[in-house]
Design a protein around this motif. Structure first.
Motif, PDB file in Angstrom:
ATOM      1  N   VAL A 252       0.941  -1.216   0.062  1.00  0.00           N
ATOM      2  CA  VAL A 252      -0.100  -0.099   0.049  1.00  0.00           C
ATOM      3  C   VAL A 252       1.069   1.337   0.008  1.00  0.00           C
ATOM      4  N   GLY A 253       0.253   2.440  -0.118  1.00  0.00           N
ATOM      5  CA  GLY A 253       0.915   3.696  -0.437  1.00  0.00           C
ATOM      6  C   GLY A 253       2.089   3.940   0.841  1.00  0.00           C
ATOM      7  N   ILE A 254       1.495   3.648   1.927  1.00  0.00           N
ATOM      8  CA  ILE A 254       2.409   3.788   3.303  1.00  0.00           C
ATOM      9  C   ILE A 254       1.842   2.626   4.447  1.00  0.00           C
ATOM     10  N   SER A 255       2.986   2.173   4.867  1.00  0.00           N
ATOM     11  CA  SER A 255       2.542   1.438   6.059  1.00  0.00           C
ATOM     12  C   SER A 255       2.584   1.807   7.577  1.00  0.00           C
ATOM     13  N   ASN A 256       2.115   1.243   8.443  1.00  0.00           N
ATOM     14  CA  ASN A 256       1.896   1.700   9.652  1.00  0.00           C
ATOM     15  C   ASN A 256       3.333   1.877  10.380  1.00  0.00           C
ATOM     16  N   GLU A 257       4.168   0.880   9.876  1.00  0.00           N
ATOM     17  CA  GLU A 257       5.596   1.080  10.578  1.00  0.00           C
ATOM     18  C   GLU A 257       6.493   2.458  10.128  1.00  0.00           C
ATOM     19  N   ARG A 258       6.170   2.948   8.944  1.00  0.00           N
ATOM     20  CA  ARG A 258       6.784   4.102   8.556  1.00  0.00           C
ATOM     21  C   ARG A 258       6.308   5.320   9.237  1.00  0.00           C
ATOM     22  N   LEU A 259       5.241   5.328   9.857  1.00  0.00           N
ATOM     23  CA  LEU A 259       4.799   6.538  10.372  1.00  0.00           C
ATOM     24  C   LEU A 259       5.348   6.768  11.781  1.00  0.00           C
ATOM     25  N   LEU A 260       5.874   7.874  12.091  1.00  0.00           N
ATOM     26  CA  LEU A 260       6.538   8.133  13.296  1.00  0.00           C
ATOM     27  C   LEU A 260       5.502   8.973  14.439  1.00  0.00           C
ATOM     28  N   SER A 261       5.181  10.027  13.957  1.00  0.00           N
ATOM     29  CA  SER A 261       4.319  10.757  14.944  1.00  0.00           C
ATOM     30  C   SER A 261       3.004  11.587  14.138  1.00  0.00           C
ATOM     31  N   PHE A 262       2.081  12.133  15.022  1.00  0.00           N
ATOM     32  CA  PHE A 262       1.261  12.960  14.489  1.00  0.00           C
ATOM     33  C   PHE A 262       0.576  13.703  15.588  1.00  0.00           C
ATOM     34  N   HIS A 263       1.148  14.961  15.235  1.00  0.00           N
ATOM     35  CA  HIS A 263       1.109  16.015  16.436  1.00  0.00           C
ATOM     36  C   HIS A 263       1.017  17.361  15.890  1.00  0.00           C
ATOM     37  N   ASP A 264       0.171  18.257  16.365  1.00  0.00           N
ATOM     38  CA  ASP A 264      -0.253  19.799  16.130  1.00  0.00           C
ATOM     39  C   ASP A 264      -0.224  19.801  14.499  1.00  0.00           C
TER      40      ASP A 264
END
Length: 385
Positions: A252-264
């Motif tokens: 898929v376009g992006i995997s959850n393992e590549r996500l680092l943070s979601f803030h502000d």
């Protein structure tokens, strides 16, 4: 930290800003509901320590980063019975970014042309007695993204280093060589441009979308661009081929393992920088831009992103594969075996899903069913209140 968390947060702010089509709405709902009470499930209890847990159903959407392992494994099991005991080559067909605007408004048309131009190029070279003189077995996989989720249409092609001739004999390619990539690039470009011209002539691309001036300018840009077909060194036997192919088929376009943070209002994720020898770096995008980029890679309903040609074409696959195995003196494939979820998890993750995770001795047993609730807001993946 999951893609679903980002989409749920955006859902609260309203989806109208994205102008979603039907396919994108379905994907959004599926990902945010995946493995939550909204899709239903069941409650299990250990027969020893009496610990209970809630198990929720998966959405099984092909764009969901949590739902690809099982589907990919089943697909590869089917492909394993079609693999030939010969070396394979991986090729990549890429179209210029000048076509991105047209692909945004005519996605099916441009991708169909990309598939057909790639397949016709490989079929033409394989049919040439100078190279093989037969019919190859071709698998094509469409990818539409870069590591930063920008639009980047390209085809991953996998084919054995040989072809089946008219006499039912296998014609093996020269060792370490399949086709000349420079010649492949030129033929691929001309086939794509010819199909694009035809699409405009027969009205599949309207003159309102592209007038004569814009058409001439686009064709000029396409011919000036250096089209490159990338070919990797031949791969090993069937098992190596399957392991390699699995990296591309259900990605898929992006995997959850590549996500680092979601803030502000900012999303940070890992990116492989091909311009610097594949080193990792961190990309940061606003939530709106991240969501917009992800949504542009949602495929239309019913779209086939994995297609087969030549020997593997559905109209004669069984007959042609039997001829290939006979010519290569290969045994017939074993019958397909449907693997249980428990066996799959034990083989892939070394996890016995029926063993109690608390005491390690008991067996988890279903004690109740969680009924799916339609049109219910999805805010948690924990036990329902």
């Amino acid at each position: 930290m999951e893609l679903a968390d980002i989409l749920r947060q955006q859902e609260k702010a309203g989806l109208e800003q994205y102008g979603l089509n039907l396919s994108q709405r379905k994907v959004w709902r599926a990902i945010t509901a995946c493995r939550t009470a909204a899709l239903g499930g069941h409650i299990e209890r250990c027969d020893q320590c009496r610990m209970t847990r809630h198990i929720y159903h998966s959405c099984r959407n092909r764009h969901c980063p949590k739902c690809q392992s099982r589907t990919k494994d089943q697909w590869l099991a089917a492909r394993q019975r079609e693999c030939l005991n010969v070396p394979y080559t991986h090729l990549v067909f890429t179209i210029p970014h000048a076509l991105n605007g047209l692909a945004a408004s005519h996605f099916r048309l441009i991708t169909d042309i990309l598939f057909s131009a790639s397949a016709e190029t490989l079929l033409a070279f394989a049919a040439n007695p100078r190279w093989l003189g037969g019919v190859p077995a071709i698998t094509l996989v469409l990818h539409t993204w870069t590591q930063t989720l920008q639009r980047h249409l390209h085809i991953h092609a996998l084919m054995p280093n040989g072809a089946l001739d008219e006499d039912g004999q296998w014609k093996q390619s020269r060792r370490g060589f399949l086709f000349p990539v420079k010649a492949l690039s030129k033929v691929f470009r001309e086939k794509f441009i010819d199909a694009l011209k035809l699409a405009r002539i027969d009205g599949r691309i309207s003159k309102e979308r592209m007038d004569d001036t814009a058409s001439k300018q686009l064709l000029l840009e396409l011919r000036q661009h250096d089209w490159v077909v990338y070919a990797k060194a031949p791969l090993g036997g069937p098992q190596q081929v399957l392991d390699y192919l699995s990296r591309y088929t259900h990605r898929v376009g992006i995997s959850n393992e590549r996500l680092l943070s979601f803030h502000d209002g900012q999303v940070r994720f890992k990116v492989r920088d091909n311009a610097h020898a594949g080193k990792k770096r961190i990309e940061q995008l606003s939530t709106n831009e991240f969501t917009r980029r992800f949504l542009q890679h949602v495929l239309p309903t019913g779209f086939k992103r994995i297609r087969h040609y030549g020997v593997l074409a559905n109209c004669h696959k069984r007959e042609k594969l039997a001829q290939c195995r006979l010519a290569l003196q290969m045994p017939q494939p074993q019958p397909a075996i449907i693997e249980s979820v428990q066996a799959f998890m034990l083989r892939v993750n070394q996890i016995d899903v029926l063993c109690c995770p608390h005491c390690g001795h008991g067996t988890m047993q279903v004690i109740d069913i969680i009924v799916a609730v339609k049109n219910r807001p999805v805010l948690t993946t924990g036990p329902p209140p």
